[in-house]
Design a protein around this motif. Sequence first.
Motif, mmCIF file in Angstrom:
data_model
loop_
_atom_site.group_PDB
_atom_site.id
_atom_site.type_symbol
_atom_site.label_atom_id
_atom_site.label_comp_id
_atom_site.label_asym_id
_atom_site.label_seq_id
_atom_site.Cartn_x
_atom_site.Cartn_y
_atom_site.Cartn_z
ATOM 1 N N ARG A 45 0.752 -1.176 0.116
ATOM 2 C CA ARG A 45 0.054 0.208 0.055
ATOM 3 C C ARG A 45 1.107 1.489 0.129
ATOM 4 N NH1 ARG A 45 -4.396 1.820 4.641
ATOM 5 N NH2 ARG A 45 -4.673 4.068 4.056
ATOM 6 N N TRP A 46 0.706 2.438 -1.026
ATOM 7 C CA TRP A 46 1.039 3.029 -1.231
ATOM 8 C C TRP A 46 1.044 4.390 -1.001
ATOM 9 C CZ3 TRP A 46 6.176 2.922 -3.100
ATOM 10 C CH2 TRP A 46 6.758 1.783 -3.435
ATOM 11 N N PHE A 47 1.163 5.866 0.082
ATOM 12 C CA PHE A 47 0.487 6.956 0.671
ATOM 13 C C PHE A 47 1.887 7.261 1.092
ATOM 14 C CE2 PHE A 47 0.809 3.777 3.573
ATOM 15 C CZ PHE A 47 1.605 4.390 4.932
ATOM 16 N N GLY A 48 1.131 9.273 0.894
ATOM 17 C CA GLY A 48 2.176 10.016 0.718
ATOM 18 C C GLY A 48 2.452 10.625 2.285
ATOM 19 N N ALA A 49 2.534 11.534 2.321
ATOM 20 C CA ALA A 49 2.900 12.728 4.256
ATOM 21 C C ALA A 49 2.084 12.361 4.455
ATOM 22 C CB ALA A 49 3.556 13.495 3.645
ATOM 23 N N GLU A 50 1.018 12.641 3.688
ATOM 24 C CA GLU A 50 -0.590 13.773 4.640
ATOM 25 C C GLU A 50 -1.681 12.360 4.826
ATOM 26 O OE1 GLU A 50 -5.063 16.317 3.684
ATOM 27 O OE2 GLU A 50 -2.585 16.344 2.177
ATOM 28 N N GLU A 51 -1.658 11.202 4.139
ATOM 29 C CA GLU A 51 -1.432 9.860 5.170
ATOM 30 C C GLU A 51 -1.171 9.323 6.366
ATOM 31 O OE1 GLU A 51 -4.572 6.039 4.931
ATOM 32 O OE2 GLU A 51 -4.930 8.328 3.866
ATOM 33 N N MET A 52 0.376 9.969 5.958
ATOM 34 C CA MET A 52 0.709 9.204 7.503
ATOM 35 C C MET A 52 0.677 9.221 8.287
ATOM 36 S SD MET A 52 3.398 6.541 8.418
ATOM 37 C CE MET A 52 4.352 6.248 7.404
ATOM 38 N N ALA A 53 -0.128 10.719 8.118
ATOM 39 C CA ALA A 53 0.226 12.089 9.392
ATOM 40 C C ALA A 53 -0.989 12.138 9.939
ATOM 41 C CB ALA A 53 -0.334 13.882 9.022
ATOM 42 N N ARG A 54 -2.094 10.876 9.118
ATOM 43 C CA ARG A 54 -3.280 10.490 10.108
ATOM 44 C C ARG A 54 -3.304 9.302 10.719
ATOM 45 N NH1 ARG A 54 -5.948 11.939 4.671
ATOM 46 N NH2 ARG A 54 -6.764 13.586 5.183
ATOM 47 N N TRP A 55 -1.495 8.686 10.359
ATOM 48 C CA TRP A 55 -1.583 7.485 11.323
ATOM 49 C C TRP A 55 -0.789 7.718 12.534
ATOM 50 C CZ3 TRP A 55 -4.809 3.476 10.527
ATOM 51 C CH2 TRP A 55 -5.568 3.159 9.423
ATOM 52 N N VAL A 56 0.327 8.421 12.514
ATOM 53 C CA VAL A 56 1.099 8.783 13.177
ATOM 54 C C VAL A 56 1.348 9.919 13.174
ATOM 55 C CG1 VAL A 56 2.274 6.172 12.973
ATOM 56 C CG2 VAL A 56 2.907 8.633 11.584
ATOM 57 N N SER A 57 1.904 10.768 14.172
ATOM 58 C CA SER A 57 2.109 12.023 14.478
ATOM 59 C C SER A 57 3.733 12.168 13.917
ATOM 60 C CB SER A 57 2.134 12.697 16.432
ATOM 61 O OG SER A 57 1.114 11.806 16.926
ATOM 62 N N LEU A 58 3.064 13.695 13.318
ATOM 63 C CA LEU A 58 4.746 14.150 12.279
ATOM 64 C C LEU A 58 4.605 15.292 12.465
ATOM 65 C CD1 LEU A 58 4.340 12.601 9.036
ATOM 66 C CD2 LEU A 58 4.966 11.781 10.412
ATOM 67 N N ASP A 59 6.114 16.120 12.464
ATOM 68 C CA ASP A 59 6.313 17.295 13.392
ATOM 69 C C ASP A 59 6.080 17.974 11.846
ATOM 70 O OD1 ASP A 59 7.004 16.885 16.015
ATOM 71 O OD2 ASP A 59 7.614 15.185 15.240
ATOM 72 N N ARG A 60 6.080 20.044 11.818
ATOM 73 C CA ARG A 60 5.774 20.446 11.215
ATOM 74 C C ARG A 60 7.368 21.142 10.742
ATOM 75 N NH1 ARG A 60 2.709 23.317 8.329
ATOM 76 N NH2 ARG A 60 0.755 22.297 10.033
ATOM 77 N N MET A 61 8.215 21.046 9.620
ATOM 78 C CA MET A 61 9.160 20.958 9.323
ATOM 79 C C MET A 61 9.432 23.265 9.984
ATOM 80 S SD MET A 61 11.280 19.238 6.852
ATOM 81 C CE MET A 61 13.329 20.276 7.971
ATOM 82 N N PRO A 62 10.295 23.723 10.210
ATOM 83 C CA PRO A 62 10.493 24.933 10.542
ATOM 84 C C PRO A 62 10.735 25.728 8.408
ATOM 85 C CG PRO A 62 11.990 24.514 11.497
ATOM 86 C CD PRO A 62 11.936 23.034 11.080
ATOM 87 N N GLY A 63 9.407 26.599 8.920
ATOM 88 C CA GLY A 63 9.301 27.351 7.549
ATOM 89 C C GLY A 63 8.953 26.966 6.301
ATOM 90 N N TRP A 64 7.497 25.903 6.632
ATOM 91 C CA TRP A 64 7.152 25.234 5.999
ATOM 92 C C TRP A 64 5.489 26.039 5.989
ATOM 93 C CZ3 TRP A 64 5.418 19.510 6.211
ATOM 94 C CH2 TRP A 64 6.251 18.378 5.548
ATOM 95 N N PRO A 65 4.927 26.417 4.731
ATOM 96 C CA PRO A 65 3.290 27.266 5.139
ATOM 97 C C PRO A 65 2.552 26.485 5.106
ATOM 98 C CG PRO A 65 4.379 26.292 2.202
ATOM 99 C CD PRO A 65 5.405 26.256 3.122
ATOM 100 N N LYS A 66 1.349 27.083 5.910
ATOM 101 C CA LYS A 66 0.876 26.946 5.970
ATOM 102 C C LYS A 66 -0.548 25.810 5.379
ATOM 103 C CE LYS A 66 -0.472 29.372 9.979
ATOM 104 N NZ LYS A 66 -1.436 30.081 10.959
ATOM 105 N N THR A 67 -0.109 26.192 4.173
ATOM 106 C CA THR A 67 -1.227 25.177 2.797
ATOM 107 C C THR A 67 -0.096 23.703 2.434
ATOM 108 O OG1 THR A 67 0.821 26.034 1.036
ATOM 109 C CG2 THR A 67 -1.585 27.346 2.313
#
Length: 266
Positions: free
Chosen positions: A237-259
Motif C-alpha cells: 500500500r503506497w501513500f504520501g505524507a498526508e496519509e501517514m500523518a493520519r496514522w502517526v504523529s508527524l512534526d512540521r519543519m520550520p518554514g513550512w507554509p500552512k498550505t
Amino acid sequence: MRALLSVFALAALVSALPVRAEEGRISYELVEADAGDFAPGADRLQPGRAEPSYAESSYVESSYAEQAAFWQSAPASVPRGIASYGPFRVIDAAHAALVDATDSRSPEQFAALLRDFPDVSELEMIECPGTEDDLANLRLGRMIRARGIVTHVPAGGSVRSGAVELFLAGRLRYADPGSEFAVHAWLDDTGRTPRDYAPNAPENRRYLDYYQQMGMDAAQARAFYAMTNAIPFESARWFGAEEMARWVSLDRMPGWPKTRVTLSQR
C-alpha cells in the motif's frame, strides 16, 4: 510489515515497487484496504490516531485527490556524501542519509557512523526499500530513538516496508509533501504471516511494543499495525505524507507554509 529473513524482505517489493516513468515521475500500484481486515470498535480518533476502519472510507479519497503531490514527485537525488557505512552515507557533520536496505550488519555500521561523526542529529531517508533482517532493523530503530536523531523524508524520498520502522524512530519525524511510504504484512521464514499467530504472540507483540516505544499509545499501535497487516505480503500500500500523518504523529519543519500538509505539533 516485513519478512524476518532477507530473502523474503526484498522479494516482496520487487513487483510492487513504483514504476518510474521516463520523464522522472512515478506511477503506483494502489492497493485498497478492506475495513473487514481491521479490528472493529475503535472510537473516532484525531490525526495521528486513526481508527482502523478509517482505511476503507478515506483511502480512495486520498489516493485520487490528496496524494497528487507525491504521485508526481521526481525521485530525490541520492547524496554522494563524505563517508559511507553500509546503507548509510554521511552528508556533513550533522546529517546522514539512508540510501539502501538495512541488514544484520546495519546496527554496528550505524554505531560506527555515530562514533566517527558524533554530531549527526538528522537522518535523511532518501531511497529506503526495507530490511533484510527485521530484528536487527528494530534494534537499529531503537538506536536512532535513543540517540535523539530526527528522521526526514524529503520530496521524492521513498520509505518502504521495514524502513517505515526507522522513520518512526525519529525524535522528530518530518515528511515533506511529495514523500512516499509503502507498507505490507510481513512473512517469516516458515511462510507464516501475522494472522497465523495469536494477537499477543511474541511475533506480533514485538511490533506493537516497538511502536509504543516510538511514542504511540496502545490504540495507535494496534491501529497502525492492523493497517499494515491488511495488505498482503506480496503487494504494498503506497501513500504520501498526508496519509501517514493520519496514522502517526508527524512534526512540521520550520518554514513550512500552512498550505502544505497539515501535521501535528509537538
